[in-house]
Each structure stands twice: as C-alpha cells, then as structure tokens.
Design an enzyme around this catalytic site. Sequence first.
Site, PDB file in Angstrom:
ATOM      1  CG  HIS A 221      -1.950  -1.225   1.304  1.00  0.00           C
ATOM      2  ND1 HIS A 221      -3.154  -1.047   2.076  1.00  0.00           N
ATOM      3  CD2 HIS A 221      -1.959  -2.108   0.358  1.00  0.00           C
ATOM      4  CE1 HIS A 221      -3.700  -2.050   1.929  1.00  0.00           C
ATOM      5  NE2 HIS A 221      -3.262  -2.915   0.938  1.00  0.00           N
TER       6      HIS A 221
ATOM      7  CD  GLU B 209      -1.868   4.180   3.289  1.00  0.00           C
ATOM      8  OE1 GLU B 209      -3.254   4.135   3.669  1.00  0.00           O
ATOM      9  OE2 GLU B 209      -1.788   3.390   2.383  1.00  0.00           O
TER      10      GLU B 209
ATOM     11  CB  CYS C 247      -2.107   1.527   6.362  1.00  0.00           C
ATOM     12  SG  CYS C 247      -1.755   0.572   4.694  1.00  0.00           S
TER      13      CYS C 247
ATOM     14  CB  CYS D 245      -6.642  -0.651   5.155  1.00  0.00           C
ATOM     15  SG  CYS D 245      -4.916  -1.124   5.117  1.00  0.00           S
TER      16      CYS D 245
END
Length: 150
Positions: free
Chosen positions: A54, A56, A87, A84
């Site tokens: 992801h 992040e 993260c 999410c």
Amino acid sequence: MEPYRSQMQIALAEARAAAARGEVPVGAVVLDPAGRIVAQAGNRTREHADPTAHAEILALRAAAAAAGSPRLPGHTLCVTLEPCAMCAGAIAEARIATLVYGAEDPKSGGVRHGARVFSHPQCHHRPEILDAIAEAEAADLLRAFFAARR
C-alpha cells in the site's frame, strides 16, 4: 487555505500514477519534522504481487530507511485515502506524529471506520489526525477509477 494542501497534491500525483499502472489510486508522502518530504509512494500491490504494498507502507518503509530507524517521531504522513487497519497499525508502530488524509473509506478504513485502530487500548501510539484534506479530489479520483472498471 487548507493545511498540508501542497503536500496532498504530491500524494494525489502519486495516486494518479498508481491508477495509470492499474493500481487502486492511493498516494502518500512522509514529511520530516521540518516539513520536508522524505518519502513518497503510490500503491503497488499488483506490480509487486505484494498485498502489503500500500502507498502508506511503501512511503513509511522509505522514510524509515532514510532515517535509519523504524521510528519516525515528529513525522507527518499525508495519504489520499483513510488508511486501512494494516496501514494504521504501521503508522502506530512508526510513531507518526500526524496523520493527514483525504477521502474517507467507510468500506475498508481503519481510522474513523471499521477497526478504528487508534481507538483500541492495545494501540501504543495515537497520531494527531487531520481528515478531509483535498477530500473531493481524492474521492473523485477513486470514483473515476472504479467506474472505469465497471
């Protein structure tokens, strides 16, 4: 003027680049305590065949490598979409001081929605949270991406 507006524009550029690669358009930037960008990334889960890639996570990894430390106290993470749960956990582990995000994610978010990671007593660090920064642009980018796939 919205705080972090210029940094969020860079995160949005990362999100647009992710969309061009066929990835869900999410982008992130990490700022050091002086406000300088030390890392930026867009989603690369498909490209890397990695469910943890992801934006992040990738930005936090790069910032930690640059700092030579897994902890990033005083740093800010700007991301185009509410993180999410995975993260959010990484944000807590990195000891990010401030989390700035654009669009909410009622389906998969882990900050204001879903798991609400920072609300749990087991969470050892809670960043300051600023939401809805460049929200309309981030949400429009996501809507257009998913509409094109339907």
